[in-house]
Design a protein around this motif. Sequence first.
Motif, PDB file in Angstrom:
ATOM      1  N   ASP A 186       0.951  -1.226  -0.082  1.00  0.00           N
ATOM      2  CA  ASP A 186      -0.199   0.056   0.003  1.00  0.00           C
ATOM      3  C   ASP A 186       0.985   1.100   0.061  1.00  0.00           C
ATOM      4  OD1 ASP A 186      -2.228   1.704   0.184  1.00  0.00           O
ATOM      5  OD2 ASP A 186      -2.493   1.324   2.214  1.00  0.00           O
ATOM      6  N   ASP A 218       1.025   4.194  -2.965  1.00  0.00           N
ATOM      7  CA  ASP A 218       0.815   5.704  -2.723  1.00  0.00           C
ATOM      8  C   ASP A 218       1.670   6.331  -3.276  1.00  0.00           C
ATOM      9  OD1 ASP A 218      -1.737   5.075  -1.216  1.00  0.00           O
ATOM     10  OD2 ASP A 218      -0.815   5.077   0.708  1.00  0.00           O
ATOM     11  N   THR A 226       1.898   6.338  -6.964  1.00  0.00           N
ATOM     12  CA  THR A 226       0.639   7.062  -7.672  1.00  0.00           C
ATOM     13  C   THR A 226       0.966   8.571  -7.547  1.00  0.00           C
ATOM     14  OG1 THR A 226      -0.701   5.335  -6.828  1.00  0.00           O
ATOM     15  CG2 THR A 226      -1.669   7.500  -7.466  1.00  0.00           C
ATOM     16  N   GLU A 227       1.757   9.155  -6.751  1.00  0.00           N
ATOM     17  CA  GLU A 227       2.131  10.495  -6.418  1.00  0.00           C
ATOM     18  C   GLU A 227       3.267  10.879  -7.669  1.00  0.00           C
ATOM     19  OE1 GLU A 227       3.579  11.867  -2.592  1.00  0.00           O
ATOM     20  OE2 GLU A 227       4.056  13.791  -3.465  1.00  0.00           O
ATOM     21  N   ARG A 277       9.176  17.277  -1.477  1.00  0.00           N
ATOM     22  CA  ARG A 277       8.606  16.077  -1.475  1.00  0.00           C
ATOM     23  C   ARG A 277       9.881  15.038  -1.409  1.00  0.00           C
ATOM     24  NH1 ARG A 277       5.217  15.203   0.974  1.00  0.00           N
ATOM     25  NH2 ARG A 277       4.418  13.264  -0.076  1.00  0.00           N
ATOM     26  N   MET A 334       1.396  11.265   1.956  1.00  0.00           N
ATOM     27  CA  MET A 334       0.085  11.346   0.958  1.00  0.00           C
ATOM     28  C   MET A 334      -0.471  10.012   0.746  1.00  0.00           C
ATOM     29  SD  MET A 334       1.090  14.872  -0.736  1.00  0.00           S
ATOM     30  CE  MET A 334       1.766  16.139  -0.185  1.00  0.00           C
ATOM     31  N   ASN A 335      -1.554   9.846   1.280  1.00  0.00           N
ATOM     32  CA  ASN A 335      -2.183   8.607   0.931  1.00  0.00           C
ATOM     33  C   ASN A 335      -2.962   8.568  -0.301  1.00  0.00           C
ATOM     34  OD1 ASN A 335      -3.534   6.225   1.552  1.00  0.00           O
ATOM     35  ND2 ASN A 335      -5.008   7.157   2.330  1.00  0.00           N
ATOM     36  N   TYR A 336      -2.395   8.003  -1.420  1.00  0.00           N
ATOM     37  CA  TYR A 336      -3.146   8.260  -2.693  1.00  0.00           C
ATOM     38  C   TYR A 336      -4.263   7.147  -3.130  1.00  0.00           C
ATOM     39  CZ  TYR A 336      -1.081  12.850  -3.731  1.00  0.00           C
ATOM     40  OH  TYR A 336      -0.662  14.035  -3.877  1.00  0.00           O
ATOM     41  N   SER A 337      -4.392   6.452  -2.048  1.00  0.00           N
ATOM     42  CA  SER A 337      -5.590   5.334  -2.415  1.00  0.00           C
ATOM     43  C   SER A 337      -6.652   5.255  -1.524  1.00  0.00           C
ATOM     44  CB  SER A 337      -4.494   4.161  -2.363  1.00  0.00           C
ATOM     45  OG  SER A 337      -4.116   3.767  -0.914  1.00  0.00           O
ATOM     46  N   SER A 388      -6.454  12.221   2.606  1.00  0.00           N
ATOM     47  CA  SER A 388      -6.920  12.466   1.616  1.00  0.00           C
ATOM     48  C   SER A 388      -6.277  13.673   0.877  1.00  0.00           C
ATOM     49  CB  SER A 388      -8.600  12.709   1.504  1.00  0.00           C
ATOM     50  OG  SER A 388      -9.054  11.696   1.802  1.00  0.00           O
ATOM     51  N   PHE A 426      -3.313  12.042  -9.792  1.00  0.00           N
ATOM     52  CA  PHE A 426      -3.814  10.388  -9.519  1.00  0.00           C
ATOM     53  C   PHE A 426      -4.442   9.821  -8.589  1.00  0.00           C
ATOM     54  CE2 PHE A 426      -1.622  11.325 -13.669  1.00  0.00           C
ATOM     55  CZ  PHE A 426      -2.448  10.977 -14.599  1.00  0.00           C
ATOM     56  N   TYR A 427      -5.476   9.063  -8.365  1.00  0.00           N
ATOM     57  CA  TYR A 427      -5.798   8.086  -7.133  1.00  0.00           C
ATOM     58  C   TYR A 427      -5.599   6.696  -7.756  1.00  0.00           C
ATOM     59  CZ  TYR A 427      -7.212  12.061  -4.622  1.00  0.00           C
ATOM     60  OH  TYR A 427      -7.315  13.303  -4.017  1.00  0.00           O
ATOM     61  N   HIS A 428      -5.286   6.069  -6.692  1.00  0.00           N
ATOM     62  CA  HIS A 428      -5.089   4.492  -7.088  1.00  0.00           C
ATOM     63  C   HIS A 428      -6.313   3.698  -6.316  1.00  0.00           C
ATOM     64  CE1 HIS A 428      -3.124   0.342  -6.180  1.00  0.00           C
ATOM     65  NE2 HIS A 428      -3.333   0.295  -7.587  1.00  0.00           N
ATOM     66  N   ILE A 429      -6.871   2.552  -6.863  1.00  0.00           N
ATOM     67  CA  ILE A 429      -7.949   1.830  -6.579  1.00  0.00           C
ATOM     68  C   ILE A 429      -7.319   0.525  -6.157  1.00  0.00           C
ATOM     69  CG2 ILE A 429     -10.078   0.928  -6.765  1.00  0.00           C
ATOM     70  CD1 ILE A 429     -10.070   3.760  -6.622  1.00  0.00           C
ATOM     71  N   LYS A 430      -7.426  -0.157  -5.156  1.00  0.00           N
ATOM     72  CA  LYS A 430      -6.723  -1.327  -4.877  1.00  0.00           C
ATOM     73  C   LYS A 430      -7.231  -2.590  -5.630  1.00  0.00           C
ATOM     74  CE  LYS A 430      -4.817  -0.553  -0.336  1.00  0.00           C
ATOM     75  NZ  LYS A 430      -5.365   0.693   0.076  1.00  0.00           N
TER      76      LYS A 430
END
Lengths: 281, 281, 281, 281, 281, 281
Positions: A57, A61, A64-65, A178, B219-222, B249, C2-6
Amino acid sequence: MFYHIKELQYTAKPSKPDPVYAKKLQEILGGQYGEISVMMQYLFQGWNCRAEGKYRDMILDIATEEIAHVEMIATMIAQLLDNAPAHDQEQGAKDPVIEAVLGGMNPQHAIVNGLGAQPNDSVGYPWTARYTVASGNLLADFRANLNAESQGRLQAVRLYEMTTDPAVRDMLSFLIARDTMHQNQWLAAIEELEQSQGIVVPSTFNKEYEKQEVSYSFMNYSEGEESRAGRWASGPTLDGQSTFEYVQSPKAMGQKPKLEPGAKYIHGTPPLNFKLEQDSE
Amino acid sequence: MFYHIKELQYTAKPSKPDPVYAKKLQEILGGQYGEISVMMQYLFQGWNCRAEGKYRDMILDIATEEIAHVEMIATMIAQLLDNAPAHDQEQGAKDPVIEAVLGGMNPQHAIVNGLGAQPNDSVGYPWTARYTVASGNLLADFRANLNAESQGRLQAVRLYEMTTDPAVRDMLSFLIARDTMHQNQWLAAIEELEQSQGIVVPSTFNKEYEKQEVSYSFMNYSEGEESRAGRWASGPTLDGQSTFEYVQSPKAMGQKPKLEPGAKYIHGTPPLNFKLEQDSE
Amino acid sequence: MFYHIKELQYTAKPSKPDPVYAKKLQEILGGQYGEISVMMQYLFQGWNCRAEGKYRDMILDIATEEIAHVEMIATMIAQLLDNAPAHDQEQGAKDPVIEAVLGGMNPQHAIVNGLGAQPNDSVGYPWTARYTVASGNLLADFRANLNAESQGRLQAVRLYEMTTDPAVRDMLSFLIARDTMHQNQWLAAIEELEQSQGIVVPSTFNKEYEKQEVSYSFMNYSEGEESRAGRWASGPTLDGQSTFEYVQSPKAMGQKPKLEPGAKYIHGTPPLNFKLEQDSE
Amino acid sequence: MFYHIKELQYTAKPSKPDPVYAKKLQEILGGQYGEISVMMQYLFQGWNCRAEGKYRDMILDIATEEIAHVEMIATMIAQLLDNAPAHDQEQGAKDPVIEAVLGGMNPQHAIVNGLGAQPNDSVGYPWTARYTVASGNLLADFRANLNAESQGRLQAVRLYEMTTDPAVRDMLSFLIARDTMHQNQWLAAIEELEQSQGIVVPSTFNKEYEKQEVSYSFMNYSEGEESRAGRWASGPTLDGQSTFEYVQSPKAMGQKPKLEPGAKYIHGTPPLNFKLEQDSE
Amino acid sequence: MFYHIKELQYTAKPSKPDPVYAKKLQEILGGQYGEISVMMQYLFQGWNCRAEGKYRDMILDIATEEIAHVEMIATMIAQLLDNAPAHDQEQGAKDPVIEAVLGGMNPQHAIVNGLGAQPNDSVGYPWTARYTVASGNLLADFRANLNAESQGRLQAVRLYEMTTDPAVRDMLSFLIARDTMHQNQWLAAIEELEQSQGIVVPSTFNKEYEKQEVSYSFMNYSEGEESRAGRWASGPTLDGQSTFEYVQSPKAMGQKPKLEPGAKYIHGTPPLNFKLEQDSE
Amino acid sequence: MFYHIKELQYTAKPSKPDPVYAKKLQEILGGQYGEISVMMQYLFQGWNCRAEGKYRDMILDIATEEIAHVEMIATMIAQLLDNAPAHDQEQGAKDPVIEAVLGGMNPQHAIVNGLGAQPNDSVGYPWTARYTVASGNLLADFRANLNAESQGRLQAVRLYEMTTDPAVRDMLSFLIARDTMHQNQWLAAIEELEQSQGIVVPSTFNKEYEKQEVSYSFMNYSEGEESRAGRWASGPTLDGQSTFEYVQSPKAMGQKPKLEPGAKYIHGTPPLNFKLEQDSE
């Protein structure tokens, strides 16, 4: 699966075009330690992750960033290229600013990409997947990641020094921050893993199978002994298992190689008496 | 300047030929983390070194050792290729052992190299200089080196598991031990540098110029929050300057990009009303 | 951003491991027309897009979907590699199934990636950014995209024929269907653009500046005239501007080249009377 | 088999040298969409052609013409390099025209090629065979060819805009006209094939084996619905089999991946309780 | 300009398919010393030729022949691939011949090329323009050509040994004979040039500008003196200007390098007292 | 095994920095014929050498010297980069000298390498192992080496002409002299081998197996007969076995190729009557 948000993670809008700088900025987009590298590296580490869930996870994360970072820099480059000149050389030479731009631009930005960003580095070399690391051993890979964020922040800082455009610097200040986080993040993850596994990767290999008499020796392969002065040459080893030994004059422990003649069907170098043999055939 | 000693650093002589294994062993010779990579990486770091003398000396000592590692593995591969079969497929298929060898060999070992080693990896991809890192910042580069020795030892261990030849394993046990040393060595050198500089590379960039509000945020991108469970999401940051913050978020902070139409001489996509314009020309 | 979906876009879980097929499947992951190529191509076309908003949005929608395709195939490959054998060749040769696996596997899947996917093609060649196209002219680029989806679907279909695992085929049936859509999608977008611009890219170049006497001639550069039988050799041209002409024996229209001798400081081939000159110096 | 005619297909002789432009012109010689690419692509498509004779003949006719295009551009570049300066920088800087030339030249044109053309692109990256497409399916490949001629004409037009030399423009006007023909030619050949096969490549794959419920859906992977406005989102599909569907919020249809722990001999990340285990060994 | 003849220069038709051999044969098509290399090398040498006419003509004659060689081998490979199996592994393993084929094939021959040749080498690495040499100095380049024909004939001979198909051997016997001619041809051309220029390339550089005291010394950089036994260590030098000297223990003649600290804006390794400085800022 | 001597083989210290020249000098460091190429080529030829001992020893002696040449040039480049400017373009444009430097520098020298040398060529392309030759046949390989030293000396001479810095010229004069020696050395070794083996590589292939009727024919593939004027077209062949024959109009000796339709599961181009078939299914 992924969703796209139309807004950028952070503002990427230069004060004015600068096609020469656009060429340089490509380095942190498509270079060895550009954002594409970390994006792809983290994506593959995450997708291949066989360890417990929090690692997968966390890695995805940050992966994705990184896609968003690629997006920001690409957007910035496209705008830095706005209205780049395409005049001929002779005219350019009369105006030193135009000429400077013409000489310093990446010609592909105009010819190939129509004033858009490209997934290449600052000399136009394409991004290649051989930059990525995903070994299946997280401690090894997190060290790769720490290195990537160190090289990446270093390059971003150098690019910060190479422009005076406050808007470009503003975007870089975000990316640099970052990278500060990401260096801290990988160091934290490394610390966590080292606490359970120790520091030598891979930790699961039985130490009895390695040639332990040379596991902690610094070998001095030059005349002089300046290399003796460092932490690596004396005191306890970092894995807490031994003490560094400084070998002043390491000796060869192996054979003097002598290879068998090659098989006949390979047609390597014939033996010295070759001609005679052929004559008698 | 360099001198050559005819003996190998350590014995490299297989019990018997094994051309299929020769192909695999190429990985730690000419692969991304093979011995050529560390040899070239350390040589260039040493030659470019602008820091005090003990670093240059230490780096070139280990670089010189790595040339000897390349030599050992190349010698081993040439011998693993002794008398490799070159028959045709149909004959091979009758004898499963021969056939296995024919199917698993790298064809270039016979056709191109005449049963010799090549500076390529285990799928025949050539070693490339883009594998090397020499940034001029030693803390960054020592992290690259630690990563290289971690990946390298991991691959050597995997190759150890893939053979039962005791003589090949003996050579690998030597290389694995040296990688143990080299991981310890770079960790020691890193510790020394971090003590004076801190852990964020480069340490000389004024922190006020980075966007500090995002320097310590995970940063939690999921969806879901499994990534919150790690050391990277709470507690003091590793650089001792702050505390990790977990952003559940993260919101976009940038603009929705809208690029200017391209310059006319670029002949990008024409505007929608293009046809009419042309008619009136 | 972007966001990620597991969850994956579609199920990617093989019935059982098959490391040899894993090697082949890499082609549509990291090959010239693999999913990484379309992902990167669409992302860069979208980010560089200077045309009206619906194009940028559409391109980035499909780009975002392609990241999910990369994810699905990478996940599938990692599972196809579960428990891949790593025994030595001789043992393998006794069991033809194991041997077949050993001979047909990509050795890097074990040595480098620890039984994970890699961003490479089916012969282990790394994905390279030179595969991507983003020219700033959407009609040109949509033709590149149509080609990519045609080659991609063709390769997926061939891979479908090469396995009997119903679960692998199920995932491929999904990807093949999406390629059906994407071919239709690019054809639709092309149709829309061609209606306003015409079919010759770029449409904004003044036709008077091209050598119009050869703009519609098929030139037959071989003996025989089989090439005359096609639609390309007679009838109205597709752009509606002229008629195809078949030139049976095209003649050279240019000069017989004769280059100037090179400048002296270049040290090219010296003139034939070189020696004498030097003597007299 | 081939014969050579000493005259060029069309005149290639600049009015005067221009080494900076020579560098740019390399793009359409050895770039991704340069003449070498189409030459090699068409040659391999022709030689591999398993379809009826007129296709093979047509493809090889155009392939043979492309060799002549490579010849013309190489000849032009060699002449643009005539008497390129090789002075040192400081002298150059006093004369802005010379300096402009020195800064903008490709240094290899002098050092490596002795003022000759090279098979590389405008940033010096070598032509690579990964640019070519020859899939054995002509409809797929003709789409690749149409794309190549579109990108190629676009780049030639951009290069036309970048020079004022009438002789260089004259040669480009010839190449641009041939690209007009070649776009028309591939469009004609595509039309012919699509009429018998339909538009989805490959047409021989049984549609029942694809996941037909997603074969015609546009999936919107972003917030907002600008992408709904195009031809690709509503109306009959281009293959005439269905109607485009716009999926506003596509849902994940697959599993949340969870990979098995790796085999022991791979030495991936050890389980969290690893240390304890080792202690008890 | 070029014309194409539909017949091949020499027959290229195997007795029966052999997809494993097809993979190996790629080496002399698209490898470092394959036919594409000599074709491109001779074409560029010819087009760039600034020497008198007979050289340009001769080079382009042989270049044109090499295109025909590429054609022959590509045609042979396509036929060797006829009906290559594409079954799944498990079925294959039951039939050792099929399995041998499946394991030894290049997967791209089926997936990417649809049973056609590709411009790559025997491990699937793409042909790259960095293989070509065209320096503008014919003596240098003819040595490159002699080497290419020597490596090429050696590889063709090795491939001859690897098949028993008489038809394949027949084609190779033709290519091997042509390589015999081409070695003779380049040797003849070299002899002609050396007679007027001497043997050291480039001959136009004033010898007084080279450090003549080391122009004829063999330097022994190892212990032992086996290297003294060769022609290169004693007797007159081949250029007739001097005598070989054997330097038993060559000494370093240069400085011990010490680089200046890097400029501040580069953010290299900070000096050891860095921390204190920062504190006082 | 190897030892390092801290002093350089010869002095490498420029009179003053010149970052533009540093970029050019990269060519003989990491280019196709740079020092890394000969270093790696000789090392692998030596390690793979299956011929008698004096060859291995001689090859490794020169290989070891070449590592020292790489070291000298890398050291020179690092010093040429001292204090390279990194200002922004606009400021630069006011001062033509600074601007010239900014436009002509390799941006990676600053961004990536922190003012250090890199293992790349003068356009930033990385050194690749595909440059090396080690075939197992020494006569073939010594011809490769002779070529490498010819191209290398030619490039060093051109670089000598491109600078006026006496200290840089001094280092080049040393390297040029060593290249004089190395050309003589390889010529001597070639002579020795040719005396026992003859001149055609490989000499061990039975001549009866080659198609001898074309072994000595010059084939004229163009109109006109200028190519008849050379030594290669008449007189005894260099191998002393025959006489050159000039074939004025070579005829095709092979078939007109016609490939079988591809297997069904490959989904190549369907036959023309495809549609009807599908309808009846």
